[in-house]
Design an enzyme around this catalytic site. Sequence first.
Site, PDB file in Angstrom:
ATOM      1  N   LYS A 154     -10.044 -36.135  32.157  1.00  0.00           N
ATOM      2  CA  LYS A 154      -8.866 -35.272  32.011  1.00  0.00           C
ATOM      3  C   LYS A 154      -9.248 -33.811  31.883  1.00  0.00           C
ATOM      4  CE  LYS A 154      -5.522 -38.535  30.114  1.00  0.00           C
ATOM      5  NZ  LYS A 154      -4.720 -38.923  28.943  1.00  0.00           N
ATOM      6  N   LYS A 210      -5.698 -47.149  42.141  1.00  0.00           N
ATOM      7  CA  LYS A 210      -4.690 -47.783  41.288  1.00  0.00           C
ATOM      8  C   LYS A 210      -3.294 -47.257  41.574  1.00  0.00           C
ATOM      9  CE  LYS A 210      -4.691 -47.629  36.723  1.00  0.00           C
ATOM     10  NZ  LYS A 210      -4.979 -47.649  35.284  1.00  0.00           N
ATOM     11  N   LYS A 240       1.383 -43.340  38.168  1.00  0.00           N
ATOM     12  CA  LYS A 240       2.511 -42.428  37.982  1.00  0.00           C
ATOM     13  C   LYS A 240       2.262 -41.094  38.637  1.00  0.00           C
ATOM     14  CE  LYS A 240       3.351 -43.942  33.241  1.00  0.00           C
ATOM     15  NZ  LYS A 240       3.090 -43.690  31.831  1.00  0.00           N
TER      16      LYS A 240
HETATM   17  P1  AMP Z   1      -0.364 -45.343  32.172  1.00  0.00           P
HETATM   18  O1  AMP Z   1       0.587 -45.510  33.307  1.00  0.00           O
HETATM   19  O2  AMP Z   1      -1.738 -44.950  32.637  1.00  0.00           O
HETATM   20  O3  AMP Z   1       0.158 -44.507  31.051  1.00  0.00           O
HETATM   21  O4  AMP Z   1      -0.597 -46.787  31.554  1.00  0.00           O
HETATM   22  C1  AMP Z   1       0.325 -47.467  30.754  1.00  0.00           C
HETATM   23  C2  AMP Z   1      -0.054 -48.937  30.713  1.00  0.00           C
HETATM   24  O5  AMP Z   1       0.125 -49.554  31.996  1.00  0.00           O
HETATM   25  C3  AMP Z   1      -1.524 -49.193  30.335  1.00  0.00           C
HETATM   26  O6  AMP Z   1      -1.601 -50.358  29.527  1.00  0.00           O
HETATM   27  C4  AMP Z   1      -2.189 -49.414  31.667  1.00  0.00           C
HETATM   28  O7  AMP Z   1      -3.349 -50.209  31.569  1.00  0.00           O
HETATM   29  C5  AMP Z   1      -1.094 -50.107  32.481  1.00  0.00           C
HETATM   30  N1  AMP Z   1      -1.228 -49.761  33.914  1.00  0.00           N
HETATM   31  C6  AMP Z   1      -1.061 -48.527  34.465  1.00  0.00           C
HETATM   32  N2  AMP Z   1      -1.236 -48.557  35.810  1.00  0.00           N
HETATM   33  C7  AMP Z   1      -1.537 -49.846  36.130  1.00  0.00           C
HETATM   34  C8  AMP Z   1      -1.832 -50.532  37.359  1.00  0.00           C
HETATM   35  N3  AMP Z   1      -1.834 -49.893  38.529  1.00  0.00           N
HETATM   36  N4  AMP Z   1      -2.081 -51.859  37.301  1.00  0.00           N
HETATM   37  C9  AMP Z   1      -2.060 -52.510  36.116  1.00  0.00           C
HETATM   38  N5  AMP Z   1      -1.793 -51.937  34.930  1.00  0.00           N
HETATM   39  C10 AMP Z   1      -1.534 -50.624  34.916  1.00  0.00           C
END
Ligand code: AMP
Length: 333
Positions: A112, A195, A198
């Site tokens: 980050k 991945k 968002k």
């Molecule tokens: P974030 O979107 O990075 O804030 O992640 C929020 C939660 O969603 C965390 O527990 C991540 O591990 C899960 N997560 C985010 N993106 C993915 C993805 N592409 N596949 C599986 N889990 C995800």
Amino acid sequence: MKRIFSGMQPTGNLHLGNYLGAVRNWVSLQHDYECFFCIVDMHAITVPQNPTELQRATREVTAAYIASGVDPKRCAIYHQSALGGYHAELSWILGTITPLGWLNRMTQFKEKAGKRREQASLGLFGYPVLMAADILLYHATHVPVGEDQKQHLELARDIAGAFNNQFEEDFFPLPEPQIFGEATRVMSLRDGTSKMSKSDTSDQSRINLTDDADAIAQKIKRAKTDPEMLPEQIEGLEGRHEAANLVGIYAALSDKTTSEVLSEFGGKGFGQFKPALADLAVSVLSPITSEMRRLLADPAEIDLMIADGATRARTVAEPILKRTKELVGFLEV
Ligand code: AMP
Ligand code: TRP
């Protein structure tokens, strides 16, 4: 007794990856354990946020939890800043026993902060300490998170151990990570090696929990694939990242194994597979999407639910923070 804590930042669009990789697992845990599901707005502000958007996203994540089946009567669902003083106070105390060397190893900070390390804030550097405080404040024993959070979880265990050592009491349980397998890692619809995220600039790369049925179907139709047929065996997916991703999504949404999906679709082309996947995705996601919309139409109702969650969280956190302060030697008058 197991106690579960997990959190998600209220930032941007929630997508299929968040649902399959995180929220859906929480739904299944709530029947067996005492659960705390927090919307971590204090973590969100470690990078710049638009205040109006932060408020909107906090309600949206709350609605997504509830619409996905996390029951606000069973679980404490609340935003972190509602107990901000508690989280911040414990974070401060834990920060005093966390060596800089431990924090310097955190890969997420390095990612980050990038090359602008000197400009990065203390808050961003201390992010993992606040995360440890989130968990330890409730004496949580289990923390369901994605693979990417494993290092932060290990740090939380180390901090708990260091505290117990220093103050000579087995006070904080060492929290166990519950990593939900690689199978639930959802990849971008445009690139099977990155991945679903968002922050991807292409909206076509992800299925948002706010997309309607048409948008979901369109995105799957346009998803990147290869010209081959689907294989009959798992080995046949090796090196075919986009195909593997779509099959993985189908498996996760239908609660089947990859082999089961391939025994159904092996030998068929994407012309047949994609419409089946689109139908499945719409059938699983539309009830969630429409429930989210219904909830978001009444923000006051959402606010009442999270206020109730915060009250329950406070009841658990209060005596733990009180004892922490005694152990540290703070005078209570
Ligand atoms: P974030 O979107 O990075 O804030 O992640 C929020 C939660 O969603 C965390 O527990 C991540 O591990 C899960 N997560 C985010 N993106 C993915 C993805 N592409 N596949 C599986 N889990 C995800
Ligand atoms: N850092 C986590 C993420 O980005 C969110 C989070 C904050 C969290 N505090 C937590 C997750 C405590 C589990 C437990 O996904």
